[in-house]
Write a protein that holds these residues in place. Structure first.
Motif, mmCIF file in Angstrom:
data_model
loop_
_atom_site.group_PDB
_atom_site.id
_atom_site.type_symbol
_atom_site.label_atom_id
_atom_site.label_comp_id
_atom_site.label_asym_id
_atom_site.label_seq_id
_atom_site.Cartn_x
_atom_site.Cartn_y
_atom_site.Cartn_z
ATOM 1 N N SER A 166 0.818 -1.207 0.000
ATOM 2 C CA SER A 166 0.000 0.000 0.000
ATOM 3 C C SER A 166 0.858 1.266 0.000
ATOM 4 N N ARG A 167 2.091 1.178 0.435
ATOM 5 C CA ARG A 167 3.008 2.306 0.477
ATOM 6 C C ARG A 167 3.654 2.636 -0.848
ATOM 7 N N GLY A 168 3.826 1.626 -1.685
ATOM 8 C CA GLY A 168 4.695 1.793 -2.835
ATOM 9 C C GLY A 168 4.001 1.831 -4.166
ATOM 10 N N MET A 169 4.841 1.872 -5.171
ATOM 11 C CA MET A 169 4.368 1.954 -6.544
ATOM 12 C C MET A 169 4.989 0.790 -7.295
ATOM 13 N N TYR A 170 4.300 -0.302 -7.323
ATOM 14 C CA TYR A 170 4.878 -1.506 -7.921
ATOM 15 C C TYR A 170 4.033 -1.950 -9.086
ATOM 16 N N GLN A 171 3.817 -1.035 -9.999
ATOM 17 C CA GLN A 171 2.972 -1.224 -11.153
ATOM 18 C C GLN A 171 3.376 -2.471 -11.927
ATOM 19 N N GLY A 172 2.398 -3.335 -12.145
ATOM 20 C CA GLY A 172 2.630 -4.517 -12.962
ATOM 21 C C GLY A 172 3.547 -5.538 -12.323
ATOM 22 N N SER A 173 3.680 -5.506 -11.003
ATOM 23 C CA SER A 173 4.581 -6.463 -10.363
ATOM 24 C C SER A 173 3.850 -7.214 -9.255
ATOM 25 N N ASN A 174 4.423 -8.321 -8.889
ATOM 26 C CA ASN A 174 3.894 -9.140 -7.821
ATOM 27 C C ASN A 174 4.762 -8.896 -6.592
ATOM 28 N N VAL A 175 4.258 -8.147 -5.632
ATOM 29 C CA VAL A 175 5.045 -7.779 -4.459
ATOM 30 C C VAL A 175 5.479 -9.020 -3.689
ATOM 31 N N SER A 176 4.594 -9.998 -3.542
ATOM 32 C CA SER A 176 4.945 -11.208 -2.793
ATOM 33 C C SER A 176 6.113 -11.939 -3.447
ATOM 34 N N TYR A 177 6.065 -12.076 -4.768
ATOM 35 C CA TYR A 177 7.157 -12.729 -5.493
ATOM 36 C C TYR A 177 8.463 -11.963 -5.291
ATOM 37 N N ASN A 178 8.402 -10.642 -5.453
ATOM 38 C CA ASN A 178 9.614 -9.839 -5.312
ATOM 39 C C ASN A 178 10.154 -9.876 -3.890
ATOM 40 N N LEU A 179 9.271 -9.883 -2.900
ATOM 41 C CA LEU A 179 9.743 -10.002 -1.516
ATOM 42 C C LEU A 179 10.435 -11.342 -1.288
ATOM 43 N N LYS A 180 9.861 -12.397 -1.829
ATOM 44 C CA LYS A 180 10.478 -13.728 -1.695
ATOM 45 C C LYS A 180 11.880 -13.728 -2.311
ATOM 46 N N LYS A 181 12.018 -13.100 -3.488
ATOM 47 C CA LYS A 181 13.331 -13.001 -4.139
ATOM 48 C C LYS A 181 14.292 -12.171 -3.285
ATOM 49 N N LEU A 182 13.810 -11.068 -2.735
ATOM 50 C CA LEU A 182 14.671 -10.206 -1.926
ATOM 51 C C LEU A 182 15.136 -10.917 -0.659
ATOM 52 N N VAL A 183 14.267 -11.748 -0.088
ATOM 53 C CA VAL A 183 14.655 -12.543 1.078
ATOM 54 C C VAL A 183 15.729 -13.545 0.676
ATOM 55 N N SER A 184 15.517 -14.238 -0.445
ATOM 56 C CA SER A 184 16.480 -15.260 -0.868
ATOM 57 C C SER A 184 17.822 -14.652 -1.271
ATOM 58 N N MET A 185 17.823 -13.385 -1.717
ATOM 59 C CA MET A 185 19.077 -12.714 -2.088
ATOM 60 C C MET A 185 19.748 -12.043 -0.894
ATOM 61 N N GLY A 186 19.087 -12.060 0.261
ATOM 62 C CA GLY A 186 19.691 -11.519 1.474
ATOM 63 C C GLY A 186 19.492 -10.029 1.685
ATOM 64 N N TYR A 187 18.548 -9.424 0.990
ATOM 65 C CA TYR A 187 18.281 -7.995 1.147
ATOM 66 C C TYR A 187 17.200 -7.707 2.193
ATOM 67 N N VAL A 188 16.357 -8.690 2.451
ATOM 68 C CA VAL A 188 15.231 -8.513 3.373
ATOM 69 C C VAL A 188 15.209 -9.684 4.347
ATOM 70 N N HIS A 189 14.961 -9.353 5.608
ATOM 71 C CA HIS A 189 14.756 -10.378 6.641
ATOM 72 C C HIS A 189 13.256 -10.465 6.882
ATOM 73 N N HIS A 190 12.766 -11.679 7.046
ATOM 74 C CA HIS A 190 11.337 -11.830 7.321
ATOM 75 C C HIS A 190 11.136 -12.787 8.488
ATOM 76 N N GLU A 191 10.035 -12.561 9.202
ATOM 77 C CA GLU A 191 9.657 -13.469 10.285
ATOM 78 C C GLU A 191 8.160 -13.371 10.517
ATOM 79 N N ARG A 192 7.611 -14.459 10.974
ATOM 80 C CA ARG A 192 6.173 -14.499 11.279
ATOM 81 C C ARG A 192 5.870 -13.605 12.470
ATOM 82 N N CYS A 193 4.747 -12.959 12.400
ATOM 83 C CA CYS A 193 4.295 -12.086 13.483
ATOM 84 C C CYS A 193 3.879 -12.957 14.672
ATOM 85 N N ASP A 194 4.264 -12.554 15.868
ATOM 86 C CA ASP A 194 3.913 -13.318 17.065
ATOM 87 C C ASP A 194 2.404 -13.336 17.307
#
Length: 175
Positions: free
Chosen positions: A82-110
């Motif tokens: 909701s914050r960004g401008m990701y026209q024509g992209s799949n945010v979930s896919y890109n986040l998964k790629k960013l996690v696998s490339m080591g740019y983003v850390h993710h964890e389940r919410c408690d």
């Protein structure tokens, strides 16, 4: 991604007064929409060119902008979308790629195990600084050229926020 069709020249004569059935206003509004779309695409091209200049082909412009928009925050994927401008992209896919490339850390919410919280790693912070530097350089150059003075960019931003608020209200009324 669908691009807005160019305004038909037979639709309106933009030089006519706005009172002529609102056709001039409609033409100006459609032109503004087209400009917004082109500016967004150009912004992505500028980010792409900056990363190519630096010899970094590991990220696409959308991924770099996701990292930029994530910033210092820890947010859910939905908040980031909701914050960004990701026209024509799949945010979930890109986040998964960013996690696998080591740019983003993710964890389940408690509190809600279905929700995933994301934040930048040190490598993600470095990319964010590259994009931030690019934007600051452009802002400085535009300010020196006087482009941002007439009308003042703050007024342009105010107008854009008003349009954003109107569009948001229109979406709410649909449901």
């Amino acid at each position: 991604m669908t691009m807005l069709a160019p305004a038909r020249r037979d639709f309106v004569d933009a030089s006519r007064p706005a009172g002529d059935n609102g056709e001039a206003t409609a033409a100006t509004y459609l032109e503004a929409l087209q400009l917004l779309e082109r500016l967004h695409r150009l912004m992505q091209d500028l980010v792409k060119d900056e990363f190519e200049r630096l010899g970094r082909q590991d990220l696409n412009p959308v991924q770099a902008l996701i990292l930029y928009n994530l910033g210092e925050s820890e947010v859910s994927a939905g908040e980031l979308r909701s914050r960004g401008m990701y026209q024509g992209s799949n945010v979930s896919y890109n986040l998964k790629k960013l996690v696998s490339m080591g740019y983003v850390h993710h964890e389940r919410c408690d509190l809600d195990r279905r929700s995933v919280r994301v934040r930048l790693t040190e490598a993600g912070q470095e990319v964010r600084q590259i994009v931030l530097g690019l934007f600051r350089r452009h802002a400085d150059q535009l300010a020196m050229s006087g482009v941002l003075d007439d009308p003042p960019l703050a007024q342009v931003n105010l107008q854009a926020r008003r349009i954003e608020r109107y569009w948001t209200e229109q979406i709410r009324y649909i449901y």
